[in-house]
Design a protein around this motif. Structure first.
Motif, PDB file in Angstrom:
ATOM      1  N   UNK A   8       0.652  -1.369  -0.196  1.00  0.00           N
ATOM      2  CA  UNK A   8      -0.185   0.046  -0.028  1.00  0.00           C
ATOM      3  C   UNK A   8       0.733   1.235  -0.025  1.00  0.00           C
ATOM      4  N   UNK A   9       2.055   1.100   0.474  1.00  0.00           N
ATOM      5  CA  UNK A   9       2.915   2.351   0.568  1.00  0.00           C
ATOM      6  C   UNK A   9       3.365   2.620  -0.941  1.00  0.00           C
ATOM      7  N   UNK A  10       3.723   1.295  -1.726  1.00  0.00           N
ATOM      8  CA  UNK A  10       4.004   1.375  -3.093  1.00  0.00           C
ATOM      9  C   UNK A  10       2.906   2.079  -3.912  1.00  0.00           C
ATOM     10  N   UNK A  11       1.521   1.696  -3.478  1.00  0.00           N
ATOM     11  CA  UNK A  11       0.542   2.089  -4.192  1.00  0.00           C
ATOM     12  C   UNK A  11       0.516   3.775  -4.139  1.00  0.00           C
ATOM     13  N   UNK A  12       0.909   4.436  -3.117  1.00  0.00           N
ATOM     14  CA  UNK A  12       0.649   5.783  -2.862  1.00  0.00           C
ATOM     15  C   UNK A  12       1.829   6.303  -3.727  1.00  0.00           C
ATOM     16  N   UNK A  13       2.992   5.756  -3.552  1.00  0.00           N
ATOM     17  CA  UNK A  13       4.316   6.197  -4.567  1.00  0.00           C
ATOM     18  C   UNK A  13       3.942   6.349  -5.883  1.00  0.00           C
ATOM     19  N   UNK A  14       3.193   5.183  -6.337  1.00  0.00           N
ATOM     20  CA  UNK A  14       2.930   5.032  -7.749  1.00  0.00           C
ATOM     21  C   UNK A  14       1.986   6.087  -8.268  1.00  0.00           C
ATOM     22  N   UNK A  15       0.897   6.063  -7.482  1.00  0.00           N
ATOM     23  CA  UNK A  15      -0.152   7.178  -7.848  1.00  0.00           C
ATOM     24  C   UNK A  15       0.540   8.555  -7.994  1.00  0.00           C
ATOM     25  N   UNK A  16       1.053   8.944  -7.014  1.00  0.00           N
ATOM     26  CA  UNK A  16       1.512  10.136  -6.922  1.00  0.00           C
ATOM     27  C   UNK A  16       2.876  10.475  -7.750  1.00  0.00           C
ATOM     28  N   UNK A  17       3.549   9.604  -8.053  1.00  0.00           N
ATOM     29  CA  UNK A  17       4.840   9.971  -8.860  1.00  0.00           C
ATOM     30  C   UNK A  17       4.920   9.402 -10.210  1.00  0.00           C
ATOM     31  N   UNK A  18       4.208   8.307 -10.449  1.00  0.00           N
ATOM     32  CA  UNK A  18       4.347   7.570 -11.766  1.00  0.00           C
ATOM     33  C   UNK A  18       3.074   7.174 -12.707  1.00  0.00           C
ATOM     34  N   UNK A  19       2.045   7.326 -12.293  1.00  0.00           N
ATOM     35  CA  UNK A  19       0.758   7.282 -12.749  1.00  0.00           C
ATOM     36  C   UNK A  19       0.713   7.799 -14.203  1.00  0.00           C
ATOM     37  N   UNK A  20       0.088   6.716 -15.070  1.00  0.00           N
ATOM     38  CA  UNK A  20       0.368   6.940 -16.531  1.00  0.00           C
ATOM     39  C   UNK A  20       1.429   6.753 -17.360  1.00  0.00           C
ATOM     40  N   UNK A  21       2.505   6.444 -16.766  1.00  0.00           N
ATOM     41  CA  UNK A  21       3.905   6.214 -17.483  1.00  0.00           C
ATOM     42  C   UNK A  21       3.913   4.636 -17.652  1.00  0.00           C
ATOM     43  N   UNK A  22       4.357   4.266 -19.011  1.00  0.00           N
ATOM     44  CA  UNK A  22       4.638   2.903 -19.179  1.00  0.00           C
ATOM     45  C   UNK A  22       5.263   2.088 -18.125  1.00  0.00           C
ATOM     46  N   UNK A  23       4.955   0.861 -17.730  1.00  0.00           N
ATOM     47  CA  UNK A  23       5.251   0.014 -16.797  1.00  0.00           C
ATOM     48  C   UNK A  23       6.089  -1.226 -17.103  1.00  0.00           C
ATOM     49  N   UNK A  24       7.172  -1.471 -16.555  1.00  0.00           N
ATOM     50  CA  UNK A  24       7.520  -2.959 -16.655  1.00  0.00           C
ATOM     51  C   UNK A  24       7.771  -3.412 -15.362  1.00  0.00           C
TER      52      UNK A  24
END
Length: 240
Positions: free
Chosen positions: A117-133
């Protein structure tokens, strides 16, 4: 085999809209958890038996595999509520039945939940919308014994005095110097955020498993095969 129920509940607040949160849960799992197939949104089961019990964009998501009537099930529920100042509250409920070694399974799932869930917050706030690998690089068997987390953190340049917010830099075969900021440092888990990645390290010896590097890389030019090979080589070096 007789199972026993479990429930793990959390509530987090993230700087994102309910719509962004819902997108991250449904389409962005590889950016903070791991890749997973989605069942049909109309509630019919997929080939694995997974199904949605609720699918309300921006509000509520509830999926389940199995059934309590069959002696096993796994249920994940997210209740999403808009907050003040552009924030969103996510109530997370993971419930089900463990059928073997309940205490160990619950302890592992409970502690992993906080990191995810911490990683979820980091993803949403910093990387949402970028291509993911997503890169999954498990360590060798030698990394499943007591003391593994200490070796891991030493290889990352961390000490007993290290804390969230510290900068680190270390060499990874085939990737060169990796540098970033510690964003999670608790128990068996270590997280490092770089401008293009969430690097996640799981020291799982308490649960009889080897260390894993399970990373979320963001960019259109990521070579997943090279990244996996490089992180495996790095872990092999740490536990040689």
């Amino acid at each position: 085999m007789t199972g026993k129920d479990f429930t793990i509940e959390r509530e987090i607040v993230v700087n994102a809209t309910p719509e962004q949160v819902f997108t991250a849960i449904t389409d962005g799992q590889a950016g903070w958890l791991f890749p997973g197939a989605r069942p049909p949104v109309d509630g019919t089961p997929d080939e694995s038996g997974a199904r949605y019990l609720a699918y309300e964009p921006g509000k509520h998501l509830h999926s389940m595999m199995g059934s309590p009537d069959d002696g096993w099930f796994n249920s994940l529920e997210h209740i999403i509520t808009a907050g003040d100042g552009g924030t969103t509250t996510v109530r997370y409920v993971h419930s089900g039945i463990f059928t073997d070694d309940w205490d160990t399974q619950f302890d592992g799932a409970d502690k992993h939940t906080d990191f995810y869930l911490h990683s979820f917050g980091q993803y949403v706030e910093n990387f949402l919308g970028r291509p993911i690998t997503y890169v999954d690089a498990p360590g060798a068997a030698a990394s499943q014994y007591p003391g593994s987390v200490d070796k891991l953190r030493a290889a990352l340049g961390l000490t007993a005095a290290s804390a969230v917010g510290d900068r680190v830099a270390f060499e990874v075969p085939g990737l060169g110097t990796v540098s970033g900021e510690v964003d999670y440092l608790l128990g068996q888990f270590t997280g490092i955020r770089t401008p293009d990645a969430l690097l996640r390290f799981y020291a799982r010896e308490p649960w009889g498993m080897p260390v894993a590097a399970a990373h979320h890389l963001f960019g259109a030019e990521v070579d997943a095969e090279t990244a996996t090979r490089s992180w495996n080589a790095w872990l092999d070096g740490v536990y040689a």
